[in-house]
Design a protein around this motif. Structure first.
Motif, PDB file in Angstrom:
ATOM      1  N   TRP A   1       0.846  -1.195   0.000  1.00  0.00           N
ATOM      2  CA  TRP A   1       0.000   0.000   0.000  1.00  0.00           C
ATOM      3  C   TRP A   1       0.878   1.241   0.000  1.00  0.00           C
ATOM      4  CZ3 TRP A   1       0.265   3.383   4.175  1.00  0.00           C
ATOM      5  CH2 TRP A   1       0.960   2.912   5.290  1.00  0.00           C
ATOM      6  N   TRP A   2       0.265   2.390  -0.239  1.00  0.00           N
ATOM      7  CA  TRP A   2       1.000   3.651  -0.347  1.00  0.00           C
ATOM      8  C   TRP A   2       0.204   4.791   0.255  1.00  0.00           C
ATOM      9  CZ3 TRP A   2      -0.650   0.856  -4.659  1.00  0.00           C
ATOM     10  CH2 TRP A   2      -1.828   1.322  -5.247  1.00  0.00           C
ATOM     11  N   LEU A   3       0.927   5.878   0.523  1.00  0.00           N
ATOM     12  CA  LEU A   3       0.278   7.106   0.979  1.00  0.00           C
ATOM     13  C   LEU A   3      -0.065   7.979  -0.227  1.00  0.00           C
ATOM     14  CD1 LEU A   3      -0.719   8.911   3.261  1.00  0.00           C
ATOM     15  CD2 LEU A   3       1.568   9.930   3.344  1.00  0.00           C
ATOM     16  N   HIS A   4       0.959   8.422  -0.944  1.00  0.00           N
ATOM     17  CA  HIS A   4       0.775   9.251  -2.141  1.00  0.00           C
ATOM     18  C   HIS A   4       1.556   8.633  -3.291  1.00  0.00           C
ATOM     19  CE1 HIS A   4      -1.241  12.409   0.049  1.00  0.00           C
ATOM     20  NE2 HIS A   4      -0.231  12.493   0.891  1.00  0.00           N
ATOM     21  N   LEU A   5       1.182   9.018  -4.501  1.00  0.00           N
ATOM     22  CA  LEU A   5       1.816   8.464  -5.696  1.00  0.00           C
ATOM     23  C   LEU A   5       2.608   9.521  -6.447  1.00  0.00           C
ATOM     24  CD1 LEU A   5      -1.160   6.281  -6.925  1.00  0.00           C
ATOM     25  CD2 LEU A   5       0.958   5.488  -5.843  1.00  0.00           C
ATOM     26  N   ARG A   6       3.709   9.075  -7.057  1.00  0.00           N
ATOM     27  CA  ARG A   6       4.588   9.928  -7.850  1.00  0.00           C
ATOM     28  C   ARG A   6       4.801   9.286  -9.211  1.00  0.00           C
ATOM     29  NH1 ARG A   6       2.782  12.805  -4.461  1.00  0.00           N
ATOM     30  NH2 ARG A   6       3.827  13.264  -2.515  1.00  0.00           N
ATOM     31  N   ARG A   7       4.937  10.120 -10.227  1.00  0.00           N
ATOM     32  CA  ARG A   7       5.089   9.657 -11.607  1.00  0.00           C
ATOM     33  C   ARG A   7       6.462  10.044 -12.128  1.00  0.00           C
ATOM     34  NH1 ARG A   7       1.016  11.617 -16.415  1.00  0.00           N
ATOM     35  NH2 ARG A   7       2.201  10.840 -18.192  1.00  0.00           N
ATOM     36  N   CYS A   8       7.200   9.084 -12.651  1.00  0.00           N
ATOM     37  CA  CYS A   8       8.493   9.374 -13.261  1.00  0.00           C
ATOM     38  C   CYS A   8       8.241  10.198 -14.520  1.00  0.00           C
ATOM     39  CB  CYS A   8       9.226   8.082 -13.600  1.00  0.00           C
ATOM     40  SG  CYS A   8      10.792   8.357 -14.469  1.00  0.00           S
ATOM     41  N   ALA A   9       8.913  11.334 -14.626  1.00  0.00           N
ATOM     42  CA  ALA A   9       8.713  12.220 -15.774  1.00  0.00           C
ATOM     43  C   ALA A   9       9.464  11.737 -17.006  1.00  0.00           C
ATOM     44  CB  ALA A   9       9.134  13.644 -15.415  1.00  0.00           C
ATOM     45  N   SER A  10      10.326  10.738 -16.848  1.00  0.00           N
ATOM     46  CA  SER A  10      11.055  10.185 -17.988  1.00  0.00           C
ATOM     47  C   SER A  10      10.317   9.023 -18.638  1.00  0.00           C
ATOM     48  CB  SER A  10      12.441   9.688 -17.563  1.00  0.00           C
ATOM     49  OG  SER A  10      13.238  10.739 -17.107  1.00  0.00           O
ATOM     50  N   CYS A  11       9.804   8.082 -17.817  1.00  0.00           N
ATOM     51  CA  CYS A  11       9.233   6.851 -18.373  1.00  0.00           C
ATOM     52  C   CYS A  11       7.792   6.573 -17.951  1.00  0.00           C
ATOM     53  CB  CYS A  11      10.116   5.659 -18.021  1.00  0.00           C
ATOM     54  SG  CYS A  11      10.051   5.184 -16.281  1.00  0.00           S
ATOM     55  N   GLY A  12       7.220   7.377 -17.049  1.00  0.00           N
ATOM     56  CA  GLY A  12       5.842   7.191 -16.641  1.00  0.00           C
ATOM     57  C   GLY A  12       5.631   6.228 -15.481  1.00  0.00           C
ATOM     58  N   HIS A  13       6.698   5.634 -14.962  1.00  0.00           N
ATOM     59  CA  HIS A  13       6.593   4.689 -13.838  1.00  0.00           C
ATOM     60  C   HIS A  13       5.882   5.351 -12.666  1.00  0.00           C
ATOM     61  CE1 HIS A  13       8.088   2.916 -10.051  1.00  0.00           C
ATOM     62  NE2 HIS A  13       8.037   1.770 -10.716  1.00  0.00           N
ATOM     63  N   ILE A  14       4.879   4.664 -12.112  1.00  0.00           N
ATOM     64  CA  ILE A  14       4.185   5.168 -10.931  1.00  0.00           C
ATOM     65  C   ILE A  14       4.759   4.457  -9.709  1.00  0.00           C
ATOM     66  CG2 ILE A  14       1.977   5.405  -9.723  1.00  0.00           C
ATOM     67  CD1 ILE A  14       2.223   7.130 -12.260  1.00  0.00           C
ATOM     68  N   GLY A  15       5.240   5.238  -8.756  1.00  0.00           N
ATOM     69  CA  GLY A  15       5.801   4.713  -7.518  1.00  0.00           C
ATOM     70  C   GLY A  15       5.225   5.453  -6.330  1.00  0.00           C
ATOM     71  N   CYS A  16       5.416   4.882  -5.153  1.00  0.00           N
ATOM     72  CA  CYS A  16       4.895   5.502  -3.932  1.00  0.00           C
ATOM     73  C   CYS A  16       5.887   6.538  -3.385  1.00  0.00           C
ATOM     74  CB  CYS A  16       4.559   4.442  -2.889  1.00  0.00           C
ATOM     75  SG  CYS A  16       5.879   3.286  -2.494  1.00  0.00           S
ATOM     76  N   CYS A  17       5.358   7.488  -2.622  1.00  0.00           N
ATOM     77  CA  CYS A  17       6.138   8.616  -2.102  1.00  0.00           C
ATOM     78  C   CYS A  17       7.093   8.194  -0.982  1.00  0.00           C
ATOM     79  CB  CYS A  17       5.199   9.701  -1.599  1.00  0.00           C
ATOM     80  SG  CYS A  17       4.343   9.287  -0.054  1.00  0.00           S
ATOM     81  N   ASP A  18       7.922   9.114  -0.566  1.00  0.00           N
ATOM     82  CA  ASP A  18       8.909   8.847   0.486  1.00  0.00           C
ATOM     83  C   ASP A  18       8.298   8.632   1.862  1.00  0.00           C
ATOM     84  OD1 ASP A  18      11.657  10.897  -0.766  1.00  0.00           O
ATOM     85  OD2 ASP A  18      10.997   8.887  -1.290  1.00  0.00           O
ATOM     86  N   ASN A  19       7.086   9.092   2.096  1.00  0.00           N
ATOM     87  CA  ASN A  19       6.425   8.809   3.370  1.00  0.00           C
ATOM     88  C   ASN A  19       5.823   7.412   3.396  1.00  0.00           C
ATOM     89  OD1 ASN A  19       5.586  12.131   3.192  1.00  0.00           O
ATOM     90  ND2 ASN A  19       6.702  11.353   4.946  1.00  0.00           N
TER      91      ASN A  19
END
Length: 148
Positions: free
Chosen positions: A59-77
């Motif tokens: 699970w994740w708190l917030h989501l971040r999108r790689c601006a190079s390839c579009g990969h969606i990953g979870c935030c540092d929190n």
């Protein structure tokens, strides 16, 4: 009070305690102009949730999108911090928020916000996806499992 990288809690890619969404226009002149060599505005996001969390049932708190390839990953929190891990492994240094109402970019090379171009849609996870998410995988004690 400051935390990692000299940021106040609520600043930077984690944004745990932001009272309202951050918009690029609010960053003003202090935000760097974007580096077109590391941002591909034509690439769509990899999905609607953190790729690695979805693979292992996390699970994740917030989501971040790689601006190079579009990969969606979870935030540092988030417990797993997959967006930052992706940047470290791939060398893709810029992310964009994948949260509704947010359009900021973050450059890991300079540890600072930056301006960026409009990216291919969708620009955020589905509005019915809860935060934290995804529905059904967030533990009852999720607050105690967050990274500062």
């Amino acid at each position: 009070m400051t935390y990692r990288n000299g940021l106040r809690q609520g600043d930077g890619p984690g944004m745990l305690r932001v009272r309202r969404p951050i918009h690029a226009a609010a960053l003003g002149r202090s935000a760097m102009r974007y580096d077109a060599t590391v941002i591909d505005p034509t690439v769509p996001p990899s999905g609607t949730g953190c790729v690695e969390c979805d693979e292992v049932g996390g699970w994740w708190l917030h989501l971040r999108r790689c601006a190079s390839c579009g990969h969606i990953g979870c935030c540092d929190n988030s417990p797993a911090q997959h967006a930052t891990a992706h940047a470290a492994v791939t060398g893709h240094p810029v992310i964009r928020s994948f949260e509704p109402g947010e359009d900021w970019f973050w450059d890991y090379r300079t540890d600072s916000f930056m301006h960026g171009p409009p990216l291919a849609p969708p620009l955020h996870h589905p509005l019915d996806q809860p935060v934290p998410g995804p529905r059904g995988r967030v533990p009852a004690d999720w607050r105690s499992r967050l990274n500062p």
